[in-house]
Design a protein around this motif. Sequence first.
Motif, short mmCIF file in Angstrom:
data_model
loop_
_atom_site.label_atom_id
_atom_site.label_comp_id
_atom_site.label_asym_id
_atom_site.label_seq_id
_atom_site.Cartn_x
_atom_site.Cartn_y
_atom_site.Cartn_z
N PHE A 1 14.94 27.80 35.36
CA PHE A 1 14.13 26.92 34.54
C PHE A 1 14.46 25.45 34.62
O PHE A 1 13.74 24.62 34.89
N ASP A 2 15.87 25.06 34.77
CA ASP A 2 16.07 23.66 35.04
C ASP A 2 15.47 23.32 36.61
O ASP A 2 15.20 21.99 36.48
N GLU A 3 15.58 24.05 37.43
CA GLU A 3 14.85 23.70 38.60
C GLU A 3 13.45 23.30 38.65
O GLU A 3 13.20 22.37 39.15
N TYR A 4 12.87 23.98 37.89
CA TYR A 4 11.31 23.97 37.53
C TYR A 4 11.24 22.46 36.95
O TYR A 4 10.43 21.66 37.28
N VAL A 5 11.98 22.30 35.82
CA VAL A 5 11.65 21.03 35.16
C VAL A 5 11.93 19.94 35.91
O VAL A 5 11.36 18.83 36.06
N ALA A 6 13.34 19.90 36.85
CA ALA A 6 13.25 18.82 37.76
C ALA A 6 12.44 18.65 38.70
O ALA A 6 12.09 17.62 38.77
N ALA A 7 11.79 19.77 39.20
CA ALA A 7 10.43 19.44 40.32
C ALA A 7 9.44 18.85 39.51
O ALA A 7 8.77 18.04 40.04
N LEU A 8 9.12 19.48 38.46
CA LEU A 8 8.09 18.81 37.53
C LEU A 8 8.36 17.44 37.23
O LEU A 8 7.31 16.65 37.43
N ALA A 9 9.57 17.13 36.66
CA ALA A 9 9.74 15.56 36.48
C ALA A 9 9.48 14.74 37.71
O ALA A 9 9.10 13.72 37.68
N LYS A 10 10.24 15.18 38.94
CA LYS A 10 9.75 14.38 40.13
C LYS A 10 8.69 14.41 40.57
O LYS A 10 8.31 13.22 40.88
N LYS A 11 7.94 15.21 40.47
CA LYS A 11 6.44 15.32 40.71
C LYS A 11 5.66 14.10 40.05
O LYS A 11 4.92 13.38 40.35
#
Length: 147
Positions: free
Chosen positions: A93-103
């Motif tokens: 879930f952390d990788e998903y949130v990081a990718a979403l924040a980067k986007k």
Amino acid sequence: MDSIRFITNIFIISCIPLIHYALSKNITLKDIKKARWQYIAVFIFMSLLTFIGSNGSGESFLAVIISLFVYVFTYKRLIKNKYHPRIADFESFDEYVAALAKKRNIKYPLSQNIIAMFGETPKLENFESIPEWVHSVNKYFDDIESI
């Protein structure tokens, strides 16, 4: 410098990534990696054809340099505008949130207390809670962007 040949060379080399960008709707993480290698292969192939067709003239070299910038710009726009992270593409879930924040160009890592206000991180055993959590995280990022 033959300006017609120069413009034609730029058009011939650059039309493929522009058409790909125009025709693609949504892309996945796997499509991004595949597109990177496709763009590189097509650029090399089209550049070689242009050099061979023009016998290595100065216009073709300049057209290849300009087209390289078109390829890079188009690829970056493709990722920025057509890719939206999906939870299935990530292992945590952390990788998903990081990718979403980067986007969305939002600073990461985020405070866990703030994310918890919009929904607790789901447990992997409880699959029904994952879509609600994803919706909550997206709502949170929408709220941050609107500020």
